[in-house]
Design a protein around this motif. Structure first.
Motif, PDB file in Angstrom:
ATOM      1  N   ASP A 212       0.847  -1.188   0.000  1.00 11.82           N
ATOM      2  CA  ASP A 212       0.000   0.000   0.000  1.00 11.82           C
ATOM      3  C   ASP A 212       0.889   1.247   0.000  1.00 11.82           C
TER       4      ASP A 212
ATOM      5  N   VAL B 217     -11.619  -9.861   4.354  1.00 13.87           N
ATOM      6  CA  VAL B 217     -11.323  -9.618   2.938  1.00 13.87           C
ATOM      7  C   VAL B 217     -11.845 -10.763   2.075  1.00 13.87           C
TER       8      VAL B 217
ATOM      9  N   ARG C 136      -2.528  -4.932   8.682  1.00 11.13           N
ATOM     10  CA  ARG C 136      -3.951  -4.862   8.346  1.00 11.13           C
ATOM     11  C   ARG C 136      -4.185  -4.034   7.087  1.00 11.13           C
ATOM     12  N   ARG C 137      -3.526  -2.892   7.007  1.00  9.73           N
ATOM     13  CA  ARG C 137      -3.712  -2.027   5.844  1.00  9.73           C
ATOM     14  C   ARG C 137      -3.255  -2.731   4.568  1.00  9.73           C
TER      15      ARG C 137
ATOM     16  N   GLU D 154      -5.636  -5.550   3.324  1.00 11.76           N
ATOM     17  CA  GLU D 154      -6.812  -4.988   2.668  1.00 11.76           C
ATOM     18  C   GLU D 154      -6.474  -4.475   1.271  1.00 11.76           C
ATOM     19  N   TYR D 155      -5.228  -4.067   1.073  1.00 12.17           N
ATOM     20  CA  TYR D 155      -4.816  -3.525  -0.218  1.00 12.17           C
ATOM     21  C   TYR D 155      -4.540  -4.622  -1.245  1.00 12.17           C
TER      22      TYR D 155
ATOM     23  N   ALA E 124     -12.602  -5.507  -4.527  1.00 13.87           N
ATOM     24  CA  ALA E 124     -12.523  -4.062  -4.337  1.00 13.87           C
ATOM     25  C   ALA E 124     -12.931  -3.303  -5.596  1.00 13.87           C
TER      26      ALA E 124
ATOM     27  N   THR F  94      -8.703  -9.555   9.899  1.00 14.89           N
ATOM     28  CA  THR F  94      -8.686  -8.654   8.746  1.00 14.89           C
ATOM     29  C   THR F  94      -8.716  -9.447   7.452  1.00 14.89           C
ATOM     30  N   TYR F  95      -7.885 -10.472   7.375  1.00 14.78           N
ATOM     31  CA  TYR F  95      -7.847 -11.282   6.164  1.00 14.78           C
ATOM     32  C   TYR F  95      -9.163 -12.037   5.973  1.00 14.78           C
TER      33      TYR F  95
END
Length: 392
Positions: A80, A351, A329-330, A333-334, A279, A347-348
């Motif tokens: 990211d 996603v 985490r960021r 998500e990216y 996304a 987090t995963y």
């Protein structure tokens, strides 16, 4: 010496597709550099002869501190940009980015004398680099956040490709399967690699532009070892893939855009790329992903510091920065790929919730369907088989 912790339009013929979306797959530019691979295989471990200590002792401890800008070498679009920006601000350095298009290309750059501070080899290539003494030793005790990896994921405490993870820290995990357009093909497939041969998708199918992935897919379909270098096995694999060749629209590792823009209705794909599509897809429900009952290749990427790195201290800081919970985490998500860091699992899971088939865990790695390094003769035989497959 006491450890120093860091401060807190579609092609008319079979050819790679051209991305049209503003964002590409993290491996969109992957190509299997056959000529380079043949040269590497002939060299045994795959590296040009060089004094392993030409740039100092690769086993010497690294002083963890900013010692210059970070010269970064990775697949495109795999961190990211905000994570980079935060690192630059935190340590007062710049990230100088370059991207490679294959593992062979990465090693060719290293062999040519190019100097990078951090690279991202897959498991088999990390093993080659470590065995060739081309990587710096990484002292995990000097990374504040290493315990979140090695204390939670015992698989990586002593992986097959790098004893005791002495030269690497795991970055991502993934597996390979089939992605398809449900609005074109239907809600479900048969669950076999044979789906790529389906008459209903003839002429609208892509396979990855990657030697090991394509040969490995056919090997699994035939019940053979995924990384076989046996001439008889490779003859069977080549014959099987020749029957697929006329059905293909092309070889492309940009599964991301091929499915989103309708260039493909079915494609061999990496799990993380499929998850990342959520996304951008206007209607994610039209996309599907499956792993074949005959078996799915699994793999992992690593952080590694080349032996000739000019700024190994900054590289250590970058690894530790990437392991910080908020950055993990960021980045998940990216990119849509899991990072084996304790605390990031929720987090995963979020996603991949729309695509549960994309879920990859360390337990999947224990299935041991990795692409392994073969003998020079076996690797050259695989190169030859791949050349025949691509030529049709």
């Amino acid at each position: 010496m006491s450890p120093e912790a860091p401060p807190p339009p579609p092609p008319p013929a079979i050819a790679p597709s051209h991305p049209t979306s503003h964002r590409t797959s993290r491996r969109a530019f992957l190509r299997a550099g056959t000529a380079a691979a043949i040269g590497l295989a002939a060299a045994g471990c795959g590296f040009l002869p060089e004094d392993p200590d030409a740039h100092g002792d690769p086993d010497a401890p690294i002083d963890v501190r900013p010692d210059g800008d970070l010269v970064y070498f990775n697949w495109a679009d795999f961190v990211d940009p905000a994570v980079f920006a935060g690192f630059e601000k935190e340590y007062g350095v710049k990230v100088v980015q370059s991207n490679f298009d294959s593992m062979e290309g990465m090693v060719a750059k290293l062999n040519a004398g190019n100097r990078y501070d951090i690279v991202f080899p897959t498991a088999k290539w990390a093993q080659r680099l470590a065995q060739g003494r081309r990587l710096r030793r990484i002292d995990h005790s000097r990374l504040r956040n290493a315990e979140a990896v090695f204390g939670r994921y015992d698989y990586f405490a002593d992986p097959w490709y790098d004893k005791d993870s002495a030269h690497t820290v795991p970055f991502t995990m993934y597996k390979t399967g089939i992605g398809w357009r449900k609005d074109k093909v239907g809600d479900s497939l048969t669950g076999s690699w044979q789906d790529l041969w389906s008459d209903s998708v003839r002429g609208r199918v892509f396979v990855l532009d990657d030697r090991d992935e394509v040969l490995g897919m056919a090997a699994l379909k035939l019940g053979l070892d995924i990384a076989t270098g046996d001439d008889g096995d490779l003859d069977r694999i080549t014959d099987t893939l020749k029957s697929l060749r006329p059905r293909l629209r092309g070889f492309s590792s940009d599964s991301y855009n091929n499915l989103l823009n309708g260039n493909a209705v079915m494609t061999q794909a990496w799990s993380g790329d499929m998850a990342a599509m959520l996304a951008q897809a206007k209607d994610p429900s039209v996309l599907g992903f499956e792993t074949a009952k005959e078996g799915a290749p699994v793999n992992s990427d690593c952080y590694a510091i080349p032996a000739n790195a000019r700024h190994p201290g900054t590289a250590m800081l970058f690894i530790d920065w990437m392991l910080r919970p908020e950055n993990v985490r960021r980045n998940i998500e990216y990119i849509g790929y899991p990072m084996p860091v304790g605390g990031s699992e929720d987090t995963y899971s979020a996603v991949v919730e729309p695509f549960p088939e994309c879920l990859v865990t360390a337990d999947d790695l224990r299935d041991d369907r990795f692409f392994r390094n073969g003998t020079p003769e076996g690797e050259q035989a695989r190169d030859t088989a791949w050349t025949h497959v691509k030529a049709g």
